[in-house]
Design a protein around this motif. Structure first.
Motif, PDB file in Angstrom:
ATOM      1  N   THR A  63      48.351  35.577  45.320  1.00 29.41           N
ATOM      2  CA  THR A  63      47.838  35.280  43.972  1.00 29.41           C
ATOM      3  C   THR A  63      48.032  36.443  43.009  1.00 29.41           C
ATOM      4  OG1 THR A  63      45.612  36.086  44.495  1.00 29.41           O
ATOM      5  CG2 THR A  63      46.084  33.758  44.949  1.00 29.41           C
ATOM      6  N   THR A  65      46.311  39.192  42.850  1.00 28.90           N
ATOM      7  CA  THR A  65      45.001  39.596  42.362  1.00 28.90           C
ATOM      8  C   THR A  65      44.304  40.464  43.399  1.00 28.90           C
ATOM      9  OG1 THR A  65      43.878  37.643  43.249  1.00 28.90           O
ATOM     10  CG2 THR A  65      44.713  37.489  40.987  1.00 28.90           C
ATOM     11  N   ASP A  89      40.071  41.550  31.336  1.00 25.69           N
ATOM     12  CA  ASP A  89      40.633  40.460  32.135  1.00 25.69           C
ATOM     13  C   ASP A  89      40.094  40.442  33.570  1.00 25.69           C
ATOM     14  OD1 ASP A  89      42.027  39.399  30.064  1.00 25.69           O
ATOM     15  OD2 ASP A  89      43.997  40.086  30.709  1.00 25.69           O
ATOM     16  N   ASP A  91      37.446  38.493  36.134  1.00 32.09           N
ATOM     17  CA  ASP A  91      36.609  37.318  36.337  1.00 32.09           C
ATOM     18  C   ASP A  91      35.367  37.759  37.108  1.00 32.09           C
ATOM     19  OD1 ASP A  91      38.366  35.590  35.073  1.00 32.09           O
ATOM     20  OD2 ASP A  91      39.481  35.183  36.923  1.00 32.09           O
ATOM     21  N   ARG A 133      37.010  39.390  40.422  1.00 30.79           N
ATOM     22  CA  ARG A 133      38.428  39.308  40.776  1.00 30.79           C
ATOM     23  C   ARG A 133      39.257  39.677  39.560  1.00 30.79           C
ATOM     24  NH1 ARG A 133      41.665  37.185  44.670  1.00 30.79           N
ATOM     25  NH2 ARG A 133      39.942  36.204  45.778  1.00 30.79           N
ATOM     26  N   THR A 134      40.345  40.381  39.797  1.00 29.72           N
ATOM     27  CA  THR A 134      41.270  40.686  38.702  1.00 29.72           C
ATOM     28  C   THR A 134      42.074  39.448  38.355  1.00 29.72           C
ATOM     29  OG1 THR A 134      43.085  41.368  40.158  1.00 29.72           O
ATOM     30  CG2 THR A 134      41.467  43.057  39.527  1.00 29.72           C
ATOM     31  N   ARG A 135      42.788  39.539  37.253  1.00 30.52           N
ATOM     32  CA  ARG A 135      43.662  38.436  36.840  1.00 30.52           C
ATOM     33  C   ARG A 135      45.121  38.847  36.946  1.00 30.52           C
ATOM     34  NH1 ARG A 135      42.429  34.653  32.394  1.00 30.52           N
ATOM     35  NH2 ARG A 135      40.753  33.459  33.365  1.00 30.52           N
ATOM     36  N   GLN A 136      45.979  37.865  37.057  1.00 28.18           N
ATOM     37  CA  GLN A 136      47.402  38.165  37.013  1.00 28.18           C
ATOM     38  C   GLN A 136      47.723  38.814  35.669  1.00 28.18           C
ATOM     39  OE1 GLN A 136      49.986  34.923  38.010  1.00 28.18           O
ATOM     40  NE2 GLN A 136      48.887  34.409  39.881  1.00 28.18           N
ATOM     41  N   SER A 168      41.120  47.216  33.866  1.00 32.74           N
ATOM     42  CA  SER A 168      41.666  45.912  34.230  1.00 32.74           C
ATOM     43  C   SER A 168      41.548  45.627  35.726  1.00 32.74           C
ATOM     44  CB  SER A 168      43.135  45.807  33.796  1.00 32.74           C
ATOM     45  OG  SER A 168      43.967  46.643  34.587  1.00 32.74           O
ATOM     46  N   TRP A 169      41.081  46.618  36.519  1.00 32.02           N
ATOM     47  CA  TRP A 169      40.825  46.338  37.947  1.00 32.02           C
ATOM     48  C   TRP A 169      39.535  46.960  38.465  1.00 32.02           C
ATOM     49  CZ3 TRP A 169      41.199  49.708  42.369  1.00 32.02           C
ATOM     50  CH2 TRP A 169      41.671  50.998  42.102  1.00 32.02           C
TER      51      TRP A 169
END
Length: 627
Positions: A63, A65, A89, A91, A133-136, A168-169
């Motif tokens: 994924t 992620t 970004d 979730d 969770r991170t995003r693409q 972002s992570w």
């Protein structure tokens, strides 16, 4: 940057017990002076700040992620009820205190540059657990398919946090002035290895899990700016270079890298002799795939390096010296905000040159300094001249023209050295790193320290140094120091002969270092005939060069003349190299050539974009869009 909320939670394969910050180190101080206010963070550290981060993440290549938890230790002022974090970004699934009690939280509006503010109601909690969770497309992460690696068989992932991409992570306070200790557990596919910018707790091969995957655990017990939390996952191997150092790389690159970086132990000794002990334990290096956007990244204990510096002659190991020097200037004493990034890069460029002089002599150091002078003048000219605001060292974050943080900043320090004498200057710098170890710094703070501990009310010396003009004014003060290289002077003679119409066959570049090549190629007048360019290319083998610096300089010249025989080489080059320093000038050059160049830039970028780190892709897109 977009933030969408969703109830996504990846269950950990095993319980993870974070270590409280109080068990590792005292919280690092923060600066509360007006100039230390960071406009690139949503955080309010004077109200509540993160002191320790504990990550437990699963790396999902399917994924693209990361998912898991971040446990944050919080130091709050009396009466504080909330903490504000930086996210981009992510979730978010849930936020709880240490006992598992749910805490109220919200994510604010998205800022296209800064991401969002995440506000958590503390309800008395001094530790919060965030499942997310991170995003693409996370701006810090680059997921590479096997074909983009040296081995071509397995995927690769790496992070690049500087300046504000780690939000972002990692949900944390993403500001260089808010130093944090940290630890992490990364679960990865069983045939891959994870490395991080920290002490390894689980060995080089990690812990085999029942499902075949591997878990790797790490710890950084020294407070660092959050942009220095970094990791990579790939089919990589390790080779020792000495008692304190070694190199990680994919198998096809490992021996070449070990040979190229064979002097690293000597570099550590030289740096320590100059400005005090190396305080991070090990100094390992990781050679990444060509998509890595920078020459190097000074992540503590594990410098990230581009393979473009591996040319077989060690002429580009100044990059290693630079990243090692960051262990003092940047990692040990850090700019409090990105308005003062020269405190990292200018100091480090100066220190790097001193390391190279110590190891290889004054002339080799002079070569690097002379080329830096060229870059300094070139950047000032490109910025619009001596009065341009972007030629100031202290200014709006990210607004300094070109590499002036590096070039003007290092010349500032060299000027002080030449004015007060090397012995006195070195003693001051050693004491400066000691006084401010593991702390943030501002330009105002540095100047105050300089006046207190070096100038000591010497008004004549103050007048001679022009400190405020160097730090706050545009342009280059008249006491700047230009070091000239005898080696490059000989290249200038060959360049003059060639420019006067001499044959390319008389250049005879056999045995040239990268620096000699760059002096020659960058010095050629931009207007050349097709016949002259063809002669130059065929005689000197420029298109066929295996040196990425040489090819970039050659392609800049070809683009300036709309030399179409070089276009196939250009397309291959920008699709195989992700280092911004080497490819951004090519795209800028194309955009200066009207629609002819703009079309080539757009077409080449469309093909190469999937191979670039998100930060590089964004930078190139801005060039093509005229921003």
């Amino acid at each position: 940057m977009r933030i969408l909320l969703a109830a996504v939670l990846l269950a950990s394969t095993a319980p993870f017990s974070p270590v409280l910050a109080s068990e590792t180190a005292s919280p690092a101080p923060i600066l509360t002076t007006p100039e230390a206010r960071d406009v690139w963070t949503h955080a309010q550290p004077e109200v509540a700040r993160v002191t320790h981060v504990a990550l437990d993440l699963d790396v999902d290549f399917a994924t693209r992620t990361l998912g898991g938890t971040a446990v944050l230790d919080v130091l709050a002022a009396p009466g504080a009820t909330q903490i504000v974090l930086d996210v981009d970004d992510l979730d978010i699934a849930s936020v709880t205190d240490a006992s598992g009690k749910a805490l109220n939280w919200k994510v604010g509006a998205d800022d296209p540059d800064l991401g969002s503010a995440m506000t958590v109601d503390l309800a008395g909690a001094r530790q919060i657990r965030i499942a997310y969770r991170t995003r693409q497309g996370a701006s810090a992460l680059q997921w590479l398919p096997p074909e983009m690696t040296a081995g071509k068989n397995k995927p690769y992932l790496f992070s690049q946090g500087q300046p504000i991409n780690n939000r972002s992570w990692i949900p944390t306070q993403d500001s260089p002035g808010i130093r944090q200790t940290w630890e992490a557990s990364l679960t990865v596919p069983g045939d891959l290895v994870a490395v991080m910018s920290a002490e390894k707790l689980s060995g080089d091969k990690g812990e085999r899990l029942p499902d075949g995957r591997r878990r790797f655990r790490f710890r950084m017990d020294k407070p660092v700016p959050p942009y220095l939390i970094a990791f990579a996952v790939g089919d990589i191997r390790f080779k020792s270079l000495g008692p304190r150092s070694g190199v990680w790389a994919e198998a096809p690159m490992l021996d070449k890298a070990a040979k190229e970086f064979g002097d690293v132990e000597k570099m550590i000794d030289a740096a320590s002799a100059l400005y005090g002990p190396y305080r991070w334990g090990r100094y390992d290096m990781l050679v990444l795939p060509p998509a890595f956007p920078f020459g190097g990244m000074e992540n503590p204990m594990l410098t990230f390096l581009t393979p473009t510096i591996i040319t077989g002659d060690r002429s580009n190991t100044d990059v290693v010296a630079h990243e090692l020097a960051h262990s003092w200037s940047g990692n040990l004493v850090t700019n409090a905000t990105w308005s003062d990034s020269w405190l990292n890069e200018g100091f480090t460029t100066y220190f790097e040159n001193r390391i190279m002089e110590s190891l290889y002599g004054k002339e080799r150091a002079a070569m690097y300094a002379d080329l830096d002078w060229d870059g300094l003048l070139r950047d000032i000219k490109a910025a619009g001249g001596e009065t341009a605001a972007t030629t100031r060292l202290h200014g709006d974050p990210g607004a300094t023209a070109g590499q002036l943080d590096y070039f003007k900043g290092s010349n500032f320090l060299r000027m002080i050295e030449y004015t007060v004498g090397r012995e006195r200057w070195d003693a001051y710098l050693t004491s400066y790193f000691d006084r401010h170890a593991f702390q943030p710094q501002t330009t105002a703070g540095f100047l105050a320290d300089l006046r207190e501990h070096l100038l000591k009310d010497d008004c004549a010396l103050e007048l001679k140094l022009q400190l405020d003009r160097w730090a706050y004014a545009a342009g280059l003060p008249d006491n700047a120091v230009h070091i000239k290289s005898a080696t490059l002077a000989k290249i200038d003679e060959k360049l003059a002969a060639y420019t006067a119409g001499g044959p390319a066959s008389a250049v005879r570049p056999q045995g040239w270092s990268t620096q000699e090549w760059l002096r020659f190629l960058n010095g050629i007048p931009r207007e050349q005939s097709p016949a002259r360019l063809r002669e130059l290319d065929e005689t000197l083998g420029l298109s066929a060069s295996t040196n990425a610096y040489v090819q970039s300089a050659w392609l800049e010249l070809a683009i300036a003349n709309r030399y179409e025989p070089a276009l196939p080489t250009l397309r291959r080059y920008v699709a195989s190299i992700g280092r911004g320093l080497l490819i951004a000038p090519l795209y800028r050059g194309l955009m200066k050539q009207g629609e002819w160049g703009a079309k080539i830039a757009r077409d080449d970028f469309a093909e190469a974009k999937p191979t670039y780190h998100p930060a590089t892709a964004d930078a190139i897109a801005r060039i093509i869009q005229g921003n």
